[in-house]
Design an enzyme around this catalytic site. Structure first.
Site, PDB file in Angstrom:
ATOM      1  CD  GLU A  15      -4.431  -2.945   4.417  1.00 27.21           C
ATOM      2  OE1 GLU A  15      -5.199  -1.991   4.552  1.00 27.21           O
ATOM      3  OE2 GLU A  15      -4.326  -3.863   5.251  1.00 27.21           O
ATOM      4  CB  SER A 190      -7.276  -2.168   2.427  1.00 31.37           C
ATOM      5  OG  SER A 190      -6.972  -0.973   3.084  1.00 31.37           O
ATOM      6  CB  SER A 325      -8.870   7.882   5.317  1.00 29.46           C
ATOM      7  OG  SER A 325      -7.973   7.140   4.524  1.00 29.46           O
TER       8      SER A 325
END
Length: 352
Positions: A15, A190, A325
């Site tokens: 990530e 993720s 997000s």
């Protein structure tokens, strides 16, 4: 006096790129009248450098090729714990707070938190225990189980077992669950390495893929329902935000659906009964406390179709802060812009 704040970003996990985007958002929100900002970039090979580019243009594709000064945090140093090696000069700076903007392994999993504990530097977010527990989905499930909060049923396999052959694992899964099922590395974030299987061939392929990302692999029953997220903020007395709903463009909310598919949507204030929202918020805070959380976390759930039961999915101790997000958007919806949210996270770290 202004605080000296080190923002760590990048890192060695899968990530890496998302960490850079999150760090950009956080650093742009920091008031230069309050903070002296020291961005420290951790490359994929583990090298630390003082990022000397334009923070507003920070992007993984634009990390400057020019040489950046090497940097390090030095535990136990009385005369400055951030060390910057600039040509023939060694600069030592005192550090008031570190914001470890890492997602995934080697950063969100308790490793960097352990270094900062040894160094005696306050840092934003959960401590060693909570970070390690939340990163490991199987361990988190076991910790949540006594709370009486429903979770998807699961089976556990080791990577070594799977690499020796998936036949036994496939048979065990098929005896326990109906298709479809989800396959997840226990410690990847993720949705990296996560897949959905509708038959034995897809299951075998998914098991092998997950085994490339972690030594423990989990297979879960599929929960048919709406995906929702709740943000938690605080230390001893945490509070929960409202909830947001994920509308993935793909079959499920995998890495590409999250970050590369513009058709994926996040909805604030989704239409749920008040008692369902209250249940999600209560479960989020209880889970946060159960893992000994501090600072922040995002807790993810399903609301099952037909029953409206709340089903815990996972908890993230340093959720994304990119432009799409959910965590900062949920607090924005509560009247807390990201600049105030960052201020509060720093205050909580100093308080803790």
């Amino acid at each position: 006096m202004k605080l000296n704040v080190v923002v760590l970003f990048g890192g060695q996990s899968s990530e890496h790129e998302i960490s850079c985007l999150s760090a950009k958002t956080i650093m742009e929100a920091m008031d230069s009248k309050k903070y002296n900002l020291y961005p420290v970039y951790v490359a994929k090979d583990g090298q630390w450098s003082l990022y000397n580019g334009d923070v507003s243009k920070l992007d993984m594709d634009r990390i400057p090729n020019r040489t950046m000064p090497a940097a390090a945090l030095l535990p136990g140093a009385a005369d400055g714990k951030l060390i910057i090696f600039r040509e023939q000069e060694v600069i030592r700076l005192n550090v008031d707070v570190v914001i470890p903007v890492f997602h995934g392994l080697m950063g969100e999993d308790g490793t960097i938190q352990g270094l900062l504990e040894i160094a005696g530097i306050p840092y934003v977010g959960c401590g060693v225990l909570a970070s390690a527990v939340a990163m490991d989905k199987l361990t988190a499930k076991r910790l949540v189980e006594p709370l009486g909060i429903r979770q998807a049923r699961w089976l556990e396999f080791t990577a070594s077992q799977l690499l020796a052959g998936t036949g036994g694992a496939v048979e065990q899964v098929e005896k326990t669950f109906s298709y479809p099922v989800f396959i997840k590395p226990s410690r990847a974030g993720s949705s990296v390495g996560v897949s959905k299987a509708g038959d034995s061939i897809e299951l075998s392929r998914g098991l092998m893929e997950a085994a490339q990302h972690d030594r423990k692999v989990m297979v879960e029953e599929a929960i048919v329902g709406r995906e929702v997220e709740c943000a938690v903020l605080g230390n001893e007395n945490p509070k929960a935000s409202g909830i947001g709903e994920i509308l993935p463009a793909a079959d499920f909310y995998d890495y590409n659906a999250k970050y590369h598919n513009a058709d994926s949507k996040t909805v604030l204030h989704p239409d749920f009964p008040e008692e369902t929202v209250a249940r999600i918020q209560d479960c989020a805070v209880r889970i946060f406390r159960a893992i000994d959380g501090a600072g922040l976390a995002r807790v993810d759930f399903f609301v099952e179709d037909g029953t409206n039961e709340v089903v815990f999915n996972e908890i993230n101790t340093f959720p994304g802060f990119t432009s799409i997000s959910m965590y900062p958007m949920l607090w924005q919806a509560e009247g807390m812009p990201i600049s105030e949210l960052v201020d509060e996270l720093i205050r909580l770290s100093l308080s803790r």
